[in-house]
Design a protein around this motif. Structure first.
Motif, PDB file in Angstrom:
ATOM      1  N   PHE A 278       0.862  -1.189   0.000  1.00 52.66           N
ATOM      2  CA  PHE A 278       0.000   0.000   0.000  1.00 52.66           C
ATOM      3  C   PHE A 278       0.895   1.235   0.000  1.00 52.66           C
ATOM      4  O   PHE A 278       1.623   1.480   0.945  1.00 52.66           O
ATOM      5  CB  PHE A 278      -0.943  -0.021   1.212  1.00 52.66           C
ATOM      6  CG  PHE A 278      -1.894  -1.179   1.158  1.00 52.66           C
ATOM      7  CD1 PHE A 278      -3.017  -1.139   0.341  1.00 52.66           C
ATOM      8  CD2 PHE A 278      -1.638  -2.331   1.891  1.00 52.66           C
ATOM      9  CE1 PHE A 278      -3.887  -2.226   0.272  1.00 52.66           C
ATOM     10  CE2 PHE A 278      -2.500  -3.420   1.820  1.00 52.66           C
ATOM     11  CZ  PHE A 278      -3.625  -3.365   1.004  1.00 52.66           C
ATOM     12  N   GLY A 279       0.850   1.964  -1.074  1.00 49.37           N
ATOM     13  CA  GLY A 279       1.740   3.123  -1.218  1.00 49.37           C
ATOM     14  C   GLY A 279       2.933   2.809  -2.110  1.00 49.37           C
ATOM     15  O   GLY A 279       3.730   3.697  -2.403  1.00 49.37           O
ATOM     16  N   GLU A 280       3.047   1.538  -2.518  1.00 49.48           N
ATOM     17  CA  GLU A 280       4.143   1.138  -3.429  1.00 49.48           C
ATOM     18  C   GLU A 280       5.478   1.715  -2.977  1.00 49.48           C
ATOM     19  O   GLU A 280       6.220   2.329  -3.731  1.00 49.48           O
ATOM     20  CB  GLU A 280       3.822   1.566  -4.869  1.00 49.48           C
ATOM     21  CG  GLU A 280       2.540   0.949  -5.387  1.00 49.48           C
ATOM     22  CD  GLU A 280       2.281   1.250  -6.848  1.00 49.48           C
ATOM     23  OE1 GLU A 280       2.579   2.373  -7.289  1.00 49.48           O
ATOM     24  OE2 GLU A 280       1.788   0.350  -7.552  1.00 49.48           O
ATOM     25  N   ARG A 281       5.730   1.533  -1.683  1.00 50.87           N
ATOM     26  CA  ARG A 281       6.954   2.092  -1.110  1.00 50.87           C
ATOM     27  C   ARG A 281       8.150   1.199  -1.433  1.00 50.87           C
ATOM     28  O   ARG A 281       8.007   0.013  -1.714  1.00 50.87           O
ATOM     29  CB  ARG A 281       6.784   2.267   0.394  1.00 50.87           C
ATOM     30  CG  ARG A 281       5.634   3.209   0.739  1.00 50.87           C
ATOM     31  CD  ARG A 281       5.462   3.253   2.247  1.00 50.87           C
ATOM     32  NE  ARG A 281       4.473   4.214   2.665  1.00 50.87           N
ATOM     33  CZ  ARG A 281       3.289   3.885   3.189  1.00 50.87           C
ATOM     34  NH1 ARG A 281       2.940   2.613   3.324  1.00 50.87           N
ATOM     35  NH2 ARG A 281       2.457   4.830   3.582  1.00 50.87           N
ATOM     36  N   ILE A 282       9.320   1.784  -1.349  1.00 51.63           N
ATOM     37  CA  ILE A 282      10.532   1.132  -1.862  1.00 51.63           C
ATOM     38  C   ILE A 282      11.607   1.081  -0.779  1.00 51.63           C
ATOM     39  O   ILE A 282      11.841   2.067  -0.077  1.00 51.63           O
ATOM     40  CB  ILE A 282      11.062   1.929  -3.081  1.00 51.63           C
ATOM     41  CG1 ILE A 282      10.005   1.970  -4.197  1.00 51.63           C
ATOM     42  CG2 ILE A 282      12.373   1.341  -3.605  1.00 51.63           C
ATOM     43  CD1 ILE A 282      10.178   3.128  -5.156  1.00 51.63           C
ATOM     44  N   VAL A 283      12.279  -0.073  -0.684  1.00 48.36           N
ATOM     45  CA  VAL A 283      13.455  -0.187   0.180  1.00 48.36           C
ATOM     46  C   VAL A 283      14.660  -0.383  -0.721  1.00 48.36           C
ATOM     47  O   VAL A 283      14.638  -1.224  -1.625  1.00 48.36           O
ATOM     48  CB  VAL A 283      13.335  -1.383   1.148  1.00 48.36           C
ATOM     49  CG1 VAL A 283      14.611  -1.528   1.986  1.00 48.36           C
ATOM     50  CG2 VAL A 283      12.125  -1.218   2.062  1.00 48.36           C
ATOM     51  N   VAL A 284      15.696   0.407  -0.526  1.00 51.20           N
ATOM     52  CA  VAL A 284      16.833   0.362  -1.436  1.00 51.20           C
ATOM     53  C   VAL A 284      18.149   0.467  -0.656  1.00 51.20           C
ATOM     54  O   VAL A 284      18.229   1.156   0.363  1.00 51.20           O
ATOM     55  CB  VAL A 284      16.686   1.498  -2.501  1.00 51.20           C
ATOM     56  CG1 VAL A 284      16.684   2.862  -1.871  1.00 51.20           C
ATOM     57  CG2 VAL A 284      17.738   1.419  -3.585  1.00 51.20           C
ATOM     58  N   GLY A 285      19.169  -0.249  -1.122  1.00 47.52           N
ATOM     59  CA  GLY A 285      20.494  -0.143  -0.501  1.00 47.52           C
ATOM     60  C   GLY A 285      21.374   0.752  -1.351  1.00 47.52           C
ATOM     61  O   GLY A 285      21.093   0.993  -2.524  1.00 47.52           O
ATOM     62  N   THR A 286      22.442   1.266  -0.759  1.00 50.26           N
ATOM     63  CA  THR A 286      23.385   2.069  -1.530  1.00 50.26           C
ATOM     64  C   THR A 286      24.789   1.793  -1.008  1.00 50.26           C
ATOM     65  O   THR A 286      24.975   1.562   0.184  1.00 50.26           O
ATOM     66  CB  THR A 286      23.033   3.569  -1.463  1.00 50.26           C
ATOM     67  OG1 THR A 286      23.891   4.309  -2.321  1.00 50.26           O
ATOM     68  CG2 THR A 286      23.152   4.122  -0.047  1.00 50.26           C
ATOM     69  N   ASN A 287      25.749   1.756  -1.910  1.00 50.70           N
ATOM     70  CA  ASN A 287      27.131   1.441  -1.522  1.00 50.70           C
ATOM     71  C   ASN A 287      28.066   2.581  -1.919  1.00 50.70           C
ATOM     72  O   ASN A 287      28.366   2.744  -3.094  1.00 50.70           O
ATOM     73  CB  ASN A 287      27.555   0.123  -2.199  1.00 50.70           C
ATOM     74  CG  ASN A 287      28.991  -0.254  -1.892  1.00 50.70           C
ATOM     75  OD1 ASN A 287      29.693   0.441  -1.155  1.00 50.70           O
ATOM     76  ND2 ASN A 287      29.449  -1.357  -2.466  1.00 50.70           N
ATOM     77  N   THR A 288      28.509   3.347  -0.961  1.00 50.67           N
ATOM     78  CA  THR A 288      29.458   4.462  -1.124  1.00 50.67           C
ATOM     79  C   THR A 288      29.279   5.172  -2.462  1.00 50.67           C
ATOM     80  O   THR A 288      28.253   5.783  -2.706  1.00 50.67           O
ATOM     81  CB  THR A 288      30.922   4.000  -0.910  1.00 50.67           C
ATOM     82  OG1 THR A 288      31.284   2.988  -1.831  1.00 50.67           O
ATOM     83  CG2 THR A 288      31.110   3.484   0.505  1.00 50.67           C
ATOM     84  N   GLY A 289      30.254   5.053  -3.367  1.00 47.72           N
ATOM     85  CA  GLY A 289      30.163   5.711  -4.663  1.00 47.72           C
ATOM     86  C   GLY A 289      31.457   5.497  -5.421  1.00 47.72           C
ATOM     87  O   GLY A 289      32.452   5.032  -4.845  1.00 47.72           O
ATOM     88  N   ALA A 290      31.447   5.828  -6.690  1.00 49.15           N
ATOM     89  CA  ALA A 290      32.653   5.744  -7.513  1.00 49.15           C
ATOM     90  C   ALA A 290      33.534   6.961  -7.182  1.00 49.15           C
ATOM     91  O   ALA A 290      33.062   7.932  -6.586  1.00 49.15           O
ATOM     92  CB  ALA A 290      32.258   5.738  -8.984  1.00 49.15           C
ATOM     93  N   PRO A 291      34.819   6.922  -7.572  1.00 47.24           N
ATOM     94  CA  PRO A 291      35.695   8.066  -7.280  1.00 47.24           C
ATOM     95  C   PRO A 291      35.131   9.411  -7.733  1.00 47.24           C
ATOM     96  O   PRO A 291      35.264  10.412  -7.016  1.00 47.24           O
ATOM     97  CB  PRO A 291      36.989   7.708  -8.026  1.00 47.24           C
ATOM     98  CG  PRO A 291      37.028   6.215  -7.982  1.00 47.24           C
ATOM     99  CD  PRO A 291      35.588   5.786  -8.136  1.00 47.24           C
ATOM    100  N   ILE A 292      34.469   9.452  -8.862  1.00 50.77           N
ATOM    101  CA  ILE A 292      33.933  10.734  -9.328  1.00 50.77           C
ATOM    102  C   ILE A 292      32.797  11.213  -8.417  1.00 50.77           C
ATOM    103  O   ILE A 292      32.613  12.422  -8.218  1.00 50.77           O
ATOM    104  CB  ILE A 292      33.475  10.640 -10.813  1.00 50.77           C
ATOM    105  CG1 ILE A 292      33.249  12.022 -11.413  1.00 50.77           C
ATOM    106  CG2 ILE A 292      32.238   9.783 -10.962  1.00 50.77           C
ATOM    107  CD1 ILE A 292      34.484  12.802 -11.707  1.00 50.77           C
ATOM    108  N   ASP A 293      32.049  10.262  -7.819  1.00 55.69           N
ATOM    109  CA  ASP A 293      31.017  10.632  -6.848  1.00 55.69           C
ATOM    110  C   ASP A 293      31.667  11.231  -5.600  1.00 55.69           C
ATOM    111  O   ASP A 293      31.120  12.156  -4.991  1.00 55.69           O
ATOM    112  CB  ASP A 293      30.198   9.404  -6.430  1.00 55.69           C
ATOM    113  CG  ASP A 293      29.422   8.784  -7.579  1.00 55.69           C
ATOM    114  OD1 ASP A 293      28.794   9.542  -8.338  1.00 55.69           O
ATOM    115  OD2 ASP A 293      29.441   7.542  -7.709  1.00 55.69           O
TER     116      ASP A 293
END
Ligand code: ZN
Ligand code: ZN
Length: 342
Positions: A278-293
């Motif tokens: 209900f609400g089509e909510r999202i769970v997401v992971g993230t891993n640091t970033g690339a050098p340019i990030d």
């Protein structure tokens, strides 16, 4: 006379760090050698020091928030020069050949190791790194200030800028520690209506001083309920190291809002599936970033005056700094300083 040895703290298992002298080695092709000036102490260093991570072998020098100057370059390195100040973060550099790399997704390169876990990191006076792992450090930022931004900084910066939240939206940061105190600053300066969530009133003044518009005491009120009363959050950045506290936050998202996981912990996270349906909510992971990030995170931090609150510690006190971090007593990031360390 050229230096022949350097000192490093290496993990040898069972939580122990030992100080050793190592012979200086020339960088292999595609690598550079860096004289480390500062290295942040991250909670993830525990995976190296306490052990148990796949592919880890001892001895291993931890540290993936390293900043220093290049003093030797290996064959084939053309982008970087001796004397340049650079950073080395969590990821050791893309391979360029795997399916993810060919799609330009360098963070998810399948041939990429982790600094300080699979190869030696920055708890040392010197280290080597791939040219593809390097980050240019802005001249006007000190090495100690830059260090925590290489992991904690880019992690929270990227989590927010990749999210569905847009300027003016409600964004919540759960946990006001090493990651969270940066996430609050980034959220505020990216233009979000920023809510900080922590247990008790103890972190309230700090959270507001860091730029939060609102403070939610999760001991006094269900934070999901508090966010819903405000219209629901477009994104919640979960930075606590207690995954059991993440699932109940989902209900505080607006429809199609995202719970972004950046804090790590060993216990599983449980989810009430109907909160997602209900609400089509999202769970997401993230891993640091690339050098340019990471370079983007450093430049944004300079532009908007975002800084980690750091406690500088001489290199010789690395075990003490690590222990303080592990005991959750760091306020908020410990940074080892090598220069002038006797
Ligand atoms: Zn880290
Ligand atoms: Zn790759």
């Amino acid at each position: 006379m050229a230096q022949t040895h350097y000192r490093a703290y290496q993990a040898v298992g069972e939580g122990k760090l030992e100080l050793v002298d190592r012979a200086v080695e020339d960088p292999r092709p595609g690598m550079v050698r860096v004289v480390v000036e500062a290295c942040g102490v991250c909670h993830t260093d525990a995976l190296t020091v306490e052990g148990g991570f796949p592919g880890l072998s001892y001895p291993r020098v931890p540290g993936h928030e390293a900043v220093g100057r290049i003093d030797a370059i290996g064959e084939g390195v053309s982008r970087w020069a001796i004397g340049q100040r650079v950073g080395v973060g969590f990821l050791t550099g893309r391979c360029g050949d795997c399916a993810s790399c060919r799609r330009g997704d360098f963070v998810n390169c399948s041939n990429q190791a982790i600094t300080g876990l699979h190869v030696d990191g920055g708890y040392a006076e010197m280290m080597t790194a791939s040219e593809h792992a390097l980050v240019s450090i802005p001249d006007t930022m000190t090495s100690a200030d830059a260090a925590p931004l290489l992991c904690a900084g880019v992690t929270t910066f990227n989590a927010l800028r990749k999210s569905v939240a847009r300027a003016g939206d409600l964004v919540a940061v759960q946990g006001i520690g090493g990651l969270g105190h940066l996430a609050v600053q980034f959220a505020r300066h990216m233009g979000f209506r920023t809510a900080a969530i922590a247990r008790g009133e103890g972190k309230k003044d700090l959270a507001l001083a860091l730029g939060a518009h609102l403070y939610i005491d999760s001991a006094a009120k269900d934070p999901a309920e508090a966010l819903l009363e405000l219209g629901g959050a477009s994104a919640i950045v979960a930075t606590a190291s207690s995954p059991a506290t993440f699932g109940p936050l989902i209900r505080g998202l607006r429809p199609k809002g995202q719970l972004i996981l950046v804090g790590a912990g060993f216990e599983p996270m449980s989810v009430n599936v109907s909160d997602m349906l209900f609400g089509e909510r999202i769970v997401v992971g993230t891993n640091t970033g690339a050098p340019i990030d990471i370079e983007d995170a450093l430049n944004f931090s300079l532009l908007q005056d975002v800084r980690a609150t750091i406690e500088k510690v001489p290199f010789q006190q690395a075990p003490k700094a690590y222990a303080k971090m592990l005991a959750n007593e760091a306020r908020f990031r410990m940074v080892l300083e090598m220069q002038g360390a006797a």
